[in-house]
Design an enzyme around this catalytic site. Structure first.
Site, PDB file in Angstrom:
ATOM      1  N   ILE A  77     -24.862 -22.439   3.689  1.00 39.88           N
ATOM      2  CA  ILE A  77     -26.160 -22.958   3.247  1.00 39.88           C
ATOM      3  C   ILE A  77     -26.022 -24.363   2.680  1.00 39.88           C
ATOM      4  CG2 ILE A  77     -27.947 -22.670   1.468  1.00 39.88           C
ATOM      5  CD1 ILE A  77     -27.762 -19.628   2.007  1.00 39.88           C
ATOM      6  N   SER A 108       0.827  -1.209   0.000  1.00 42.74           N
ATOM      7  CA  SER A 108       0.000   0.000   0.000  1.00 42.74           C
ATOM      8  C   SER A 108       0.864   1.262   0.000  1.00 42.74           C
ATOM      9  CB  SER A 108      -0.919  -0.004   1.223  1.00 42.74           C
ATOM     10  OG  SER A 108      -1.789  -1.121   1.195  1.00 42.74           O
ATOM     11  N   THR A 124      -6.371  -2.620  -0.272  1.00 38.40           N
ATOM     12  CA  THR A 124      -7.143  -3.369   0.719  1.00 38.40           C
ATOM     13  C   THR A 124      -8.385  -2.589   1.142  1.00 38.40           C
ATOM     14  OG1 THR A 124      -5.956  -2.370   2.573  1.00 38.40           O
ATOM     15  CG2 THR A 124      -5.003  -4.375   1.621  1.00 38.40           C
ATOM     16  N   GLU A 153      -5.556  -4.293  -5.589  1.00 39.11           N
ATOM     17  CA  GLU A 153      -5.771  -2.889  -5.964  1.00 39.11           C
ATOM     18  C   GLU A 153      -6.239  -2.038  -4.780  1.00 39.11           C
ATOM     19  OE1 GLU A 153      -7.276  -1.788  -9.750  1.00 39.11           O
ATOM     20  OE2 GLU A 153      -6.937  -3.763 -10.602  1.00 39.11           O
TER      21      GLU A 153
END
Length: 383
Positions: A338, A133, A366, A364
């Site tokens: 489920i 980042s 967080t 691209e």
């Protein structure tokens, strides 16, 4: 004047993408996933169908479509296989779109036709082992040497690192932390000093190739610079604004696939002489899943419309990516639940949606980065 899709045109695009996914992707999804195969032949065929240069203008060999149609294509492909959706997104929105958005005319003429046709596969290199980042802290350098730049360093988590024919790579040409200290370069496969590492063994998105790129005194001519020296960081930020729409659309497709799998199962599986869909806990869960998918699409469509209008999409792209990616994780998780024990097996696609979805909250930017971007943008409303 921006291009608006008619309902009929959007439906044709949707049908084309759906047919491609059903015929050329669906039969091989688990085979590719288990073997971690990157099916290059399928990407050549994607190119033949116009899905490798979706927003590239026709005079560069692309399909000349808009972002609404791009979103639709990614949604349909990702509903069948997130891995293929991810690679289509990375090729279109990162490498190809970087050249389309910021390269000079000579560079566009040289690279876009090959990328848009699928003859060449594109990679995009920003992330490094020590700077994810924090792109401003990158260590890869590009030093001027006469008419050349000499690159040294490495990139990681690069989609198509091994199979890519060309990569757009960011390297530091100034001081760390300087927004004008990073430049972007086009580097072709086979350039001396430019190599790729081994394929990464991943939790999900296993048919989308990921690896590292290495630069060891890699000399490239100054003609391979995109824009001016120091433009790379700003270019990357602008590109990521639109790229987040891609990941949001990818997330939407994965969520939709997981939901449809769970819905079908719930309407077929019987317990205590009733379809489990009729149990309130299951029905309410599916209702929440459907609602969040619908909300995700509305956010994505809004961002896509602004993108087509040439407007800034920093806030809207981040919102769409944040909400849609977290929805994909939540919906795929509930989908496994489920299906119960069957959801934990490879006999049903639920577990693959579950594994693939997590990448959407990381790639691209967080979820934390998206929240930071959104917070920074909404603060402007009160300043």
């Amino acid at each position: 004047m921006f291009q608006v899709s008619s309902d009929e045109q959007l439906m044709l695009v949707k049908e084309s993408a759906r047919n491609f996914a059903v015929n050329y992707i669906k039969p091989y999804v688990m085979e590719w996933d288990q073997a971690q195969t990157f099916p290059i032949d399928v990407f050549k065929k994607l190119g033949e169908h116009g899905f490798m240069g979706i927003v590239v203008p026709e005079h560069y060999g692309g399909s000349g479509l808009n972002y609404q149609e791009y979103i639709t294509i990614l949604d349909e492909i990702s509903k069948v296989c997130g891995s293929i959706g991810l690679s289509v997104a990375a090729h279109n929105s990162l490498c190809t779109n970087h050249i389309l958005s910021f390269a000079n005319e000579e560079q566009k003429q040289r690279y876009l036709p090959k990328l848009a046709s699928g003859e060449w596969i594109g990679a995009w290199g920003l992330t490094e082992p020590g700077s994810g980042s924090d792109a401003g802290g990158m260590n890869t350098t590009a030093v001027v040497d006469g008419d050349y730049f000499v690159l040294n360093g490495d990139k990681t988590f690069i989609t198509h690192a091994i199979s890519g024919d060309v990569a757009v790579v960011m390297a530091r040409t100034g001081e760390k932390g300087d927004k004008k200290g990073i430049s972007a370069f086009i580097i072709e496969k086979g350039t001396p000093g430019f190599t790729a590492g081994a394929k990464m063994d991943k939790l999900g998105m296993r048919a989308s190739e990921t690896g590292s790129l290495f630069f060891d005194n890699c000399r490239i001519h100054k003609d391979q610079l995109i824009g001016e020296i120091g433009d790379g960081f700003v270019q990357a930020l602008k590109l990521l604004d639109g790229g987040r729409i891609s990941i949001a659309a990818l997330s939407l497709g994965i969520a939709r696939g997981a939901y449809e799998c769970a819905l079908k199962y719930a309407n077929e599986r019987e317990q205590f002489n009733s379809k489990i869909f009729d149990f309130q806990a299951v029905g309410f869960t599916l209702a929440d899943m459907a609602t969040k998918i619908e909300a995700s699409e509305l956010l994505i469509r809004k961002a896509g419309l602004l993108k087509d209008q040439g407007k800034k999409v920093t806030r809207e792209g981040a919102m769409a990516k944040l909400f849609a990616s977290e929805t994909a994780v939540e919906v795929s998780n509930e989908g496994v639940q489920i299906l119960g024990g069957y959801g934990f097996t490879k006999d049903f696609p639920a577990e693959k949606y579950f594994r693939d979805a997590k990448l959407c909250t990381i790639g691209e930017g967080t979820s934390s980065i998206q929240r930071m971007v959104i917070a920074r943008e909404i603060k402007k409303d009160v300043e």
